[in-house]
Design a protein around this motif. Structure first.
Motif, PDB file in Angstrom:
ATOM      1  N   ASP A  47      83.417  14.166  48.051  1.00 47.90           N
ATOM      2  CA  ASP A  47      84.535  14.638  48.878  1.00 47.90           C
ATOM      3  C   ASP A  47      84.072  15.008  50.277  1.00 47.90           C
ATOM      4  O   ASP A  47      84.747  14.723  51.264  1.00 47.90           O
ATOM      5  CB  ASP A  47      85.217  15.838  48.222  1.00 47.90           C
ATOM      6  CG  ASP A  47      85.998  15.456  46.969  1.00 47.90           C
ATOM      7  OD1 ASP A  47      86.391  14.271  46.870  1.00 47.90           O
ATOM      8  OD2 ASP A  47      86.213  16.324  46.123  1.00 47.90           O
ATOM      9  N   GLU A  48      82.903  15.637  50.370  1.00 51.20           N
ATOM     10  CA  GLU A  48      82.364  16.031  51.674  1.00 51.20           C
ATOM     11  C   GLU A  48      82.092  14.807  52.542  1.00 51.20           C
ATOM     12  O   GLU A  48      82.420  14.789  53.728  1.00 51.20           O
ATOM     13  CB  GLU A  48      81.076  16.835  51.471  1.00 51.20           C
ATOM     14  CG  GLU A  48      80.441  17.321  52.753  1.00 51.20           C
ATOM     15  CD  GLU A  48      79.120  18.027  52.495  1.00 51.20           C
ATOM     16  OE1 GLU A  48      78.234  17.910  53.364  1.00 51.20           O
ATOM     17  OE2 GLU A  48      78.979  18.675  51.435  1.00 51.20           O
ATOM     18  N   LEU A  49      81.518  13.773  51.959  1.00 51.25           N
ATOM     19  CA  LEU A  49      81.231  12.554  52.723  1.00 51.25           C
ATOM     20  C   LEU A  49      82.510  11.830  53.136  1.00 51.25           C
ATOM     21  O   LEU A  49      82.616  11.353  54.264  1.00 51.25           O
ATOM     22  CB  LEU A  49      80.344  11.613  51.910  1.00 51.25           C
ATOM     23  CG  LEU A  49      78.894  12.066  51.737  1.00 51.25           C
ATOM     24  CD1 LEU A  49      78.153  11.097  50.826  1.00 51.25           C
ATOM     25  CD2 LEU A  49      78.197  12.157  53.073  1.00 51.25           C
ATOM     26  N   VAL A  50      83.471  11.746  52.241  1.00 50.86           N
ATOM     27  CA  VAL A  50      84.731  11.070  52.565  1.00 50.86           C
ATOM     28  C   VAL A  50      85.442  11.814  53.696  1.00 50.86           C
ATOM     29  O   VAL A  50      86.024  11.201  54.586  1.00 50.86           O
ATOM     30  CB  VAL A  50      85.626  10.939  51.312  1.00 50.86           C
ATOM     31  CG1 VAL A  50      87.023  10.451  51.671  1.00 50.86           C
ATOM     32  CG2 VAL A  50      84.989   9.993  50.316  1.00 50.86           C
ATOM     33  N   LYS A  51      85.361  13.138  53.694  1.00 54.24           N
ATOM     34  CA  LYS A  51      86.017  13.931  54.745  1.00 54.24           C
ATOM     35  C   LYS A  51      85.385  13.694  56.115  1.00 54.24           C
ATOM     36  O   LYS A  51      86.004  13.937  57.137  1.00 54.24           O
ATOM     37  CB  LYS A  51      85.967  15.421  54.402  1.00 54.24           C
ATOM     38  CG  LYS A  51      86.920  15.789  53.290  1.00 54.24           C
ATOM     39  CD  LYS A  51      86.789  17.250  52.922  1.00 54.24           C
ATOM     40  CE  LYS A  51      87.656  17.558  51.706  1.00 54.24           C
ATOM     41  NZ  LYS A  51      87.445  18.910  51.207  1.00 54.24           N
ATOM     42  N   ARG A  52      84.134  13.208  56.151  1.00 56.34           N
ATOM     43  CA  ARG A  52      83.477  12.920  57.429  1.00 56.34           C
ATOM     44  C   ARG A  52      84.063  11.679  58.112  1.00 56.34           C
ATOM     45  O   ARG A  52      83.917  11.511  59.311  1.00 56.34           O
ATOM     46  CB  ARG A  52      81.974  12.694  57.234  1.00 56.34           C
ATOM     47  CG  ARG A  52      81.224  13.935  56.821  1.00 56.34           C
ATOM     48  CD  ARG A  52      79.746  13.619  56.718  1.00 56.34           C
ATOM     49  NE  ARG A  52      79.010  14.686  56.078  1.00 56.34           N
ATOM     50  CZ  ARG A  52      77.706  14.656  55.845  1.00 56.34           C
ATOM     51  NH1 ARG A  52      76.995  13.601  56.187  1.00 56.34           N
ATOM     52  NH2 ARG A  52      77.111  15.664  55.265  1.00 56.34           N
ATOM     53  N   LEU A  53      84.708  10.810  57.331  1.00 61.05           N
ATOM     54  CA  LEU A  53      85.317   9.607  57.893  1.00 61.05           C
ATOM     55  C   LEU A  53      86.613   9.985  58.598  1.00 61.05           C
ATOM     56  O   LEU A  53      87.414  10.737  58.061  1.00 61.05           O
ATOM     57  CB  LEU A  53      85.642   8.594  56.788  1.00 61.05           C
ATOM     58  CG  LEU A  53      84.473   8.001  56.027  1.00 61.05           C
ATOM     59  CD1 LEU A  53      84.980   7.175  54.852  1.00 61.05           C
ATOM     60  CD2 LEU A  53      83.626   7.153  56.945  1.00 61.05           C
ATOM     61  N   PRO A  54      86.823   9.468  59.804  1.00 65.24           N
ATOM     62  CA  PRO A  54      88.103   9.738  60.478  1.00 65.24           C
ATOM     63  C   PRO A  54      89.267   9.220  59.618  1.00 65.24           C
ATOM     64  O   PRO A  54      89.133   8.200  58.932  1.00 65.24           O
ATOM     65  CB  PRO A  54      87.997   8.942  61.779  1.00 65.24           C
ATOM     66  CG  PRO A  54      86.536   8.693  61.982  1.00 65.24           C
ATOM     67  CD  PRO A  54      85.925   8.656  60.606  1.00 65.24           C
ATOM     68  N   PRO A  55      90.414   9.905  59.655  1.00 70.48           N
ATOM     69  CA  PRO A  55      91.556   9.494  58.812  1.00 70.48           C
ATOM     70  C   PRO A  55      91.957   8.036  59.016  1.00 70.48           C
ATOM     71  O   PRO A  55      92.271   7.340  58.056  1.00 70.48           O
ATOM     72  CB  PRO A  55      92.686  10.435  59.243  1.00 70.48           C
ATOM     73  CG  PRO A  55      91.987  11.610  59.848  1.00 70.48           C
ATOM     74  CD  PRO A  55      90.700  11.102  60.410  1.00 70.48           C
ATOM     75  N   GLU A  56      91.904   7.558  60.270  1.00 71.21           N
ATOM     76  CA  GLU A  56      92.303   6.172  60.508  1.00 71.21           C
ATOM     77  C   GLU A  56      91.340   5.184  59.843  1.00 71.21           C
ATOM     78  O   GLU A  56      91.737   4.110  59.402  1.00 71.21           O
ATOM     79  CB  GLU A  56      92.462   5.863  62.005  1.00 71.21           C
ATOM     80  CG  GLU A  56      91.237   6.108  62.846  1.00 71.21           C
ATOM     81  CD  GLU A  56      91.093   7.528  63.377  1.00 71.21           C
ATOM     82  OE1 GLU A  56      90.197   7.752  64.202  1.00 71.21           O
ATOM     83  OE2 GLU A  56      91.862   8.419  62.966  1.00 71.21           O
TER      84      GLU A  56
END
Length: 82
Positions: A47-56
């Motif tokens: 979850d922490e890594l996925v949150k680092r990706l910009p939403p777009e």
């Protein structure tokens, strides 16, 4: 020429010349940065890594590839192609 046609010999020769002029070896692979081995227990959460990706970026990955992130893991150095 036809769409998606391979470059002819003169185009390939010009590209090779340009690469040599920039100091690159034609056909060379960029260096891979080797990172020290890390204990898998210390890897960040998915979850922490996925949150680092910009939403777009997440939306685009989902639209194009229907990507689902399922785990985080360290790739062993021996698995990297040199």
């Amino acid at each position: 020429g036809a769409p998606n046609a391979w470059p002819d010999e003169s185009a390939e020769s010009a590209m090779m010349s340009e690469l040599r002029g920039r100091g690159e070896k034609p056909g060379s692979v960029p260096a891979i940065e080797v990172v020290a081995e890390i204990d898998p227990k210390n890897l960040p959460s998915l979850d922490e890594l996925v949150k680092r990706l910009p939403p777009e970026v997440r939306e685009t990955l989902d639209e194009l590839f229907r990507v689902r992130f399922v785990r985080v893991s360290r790739v062993p150095q021996k698995a990297l192609v040199k």
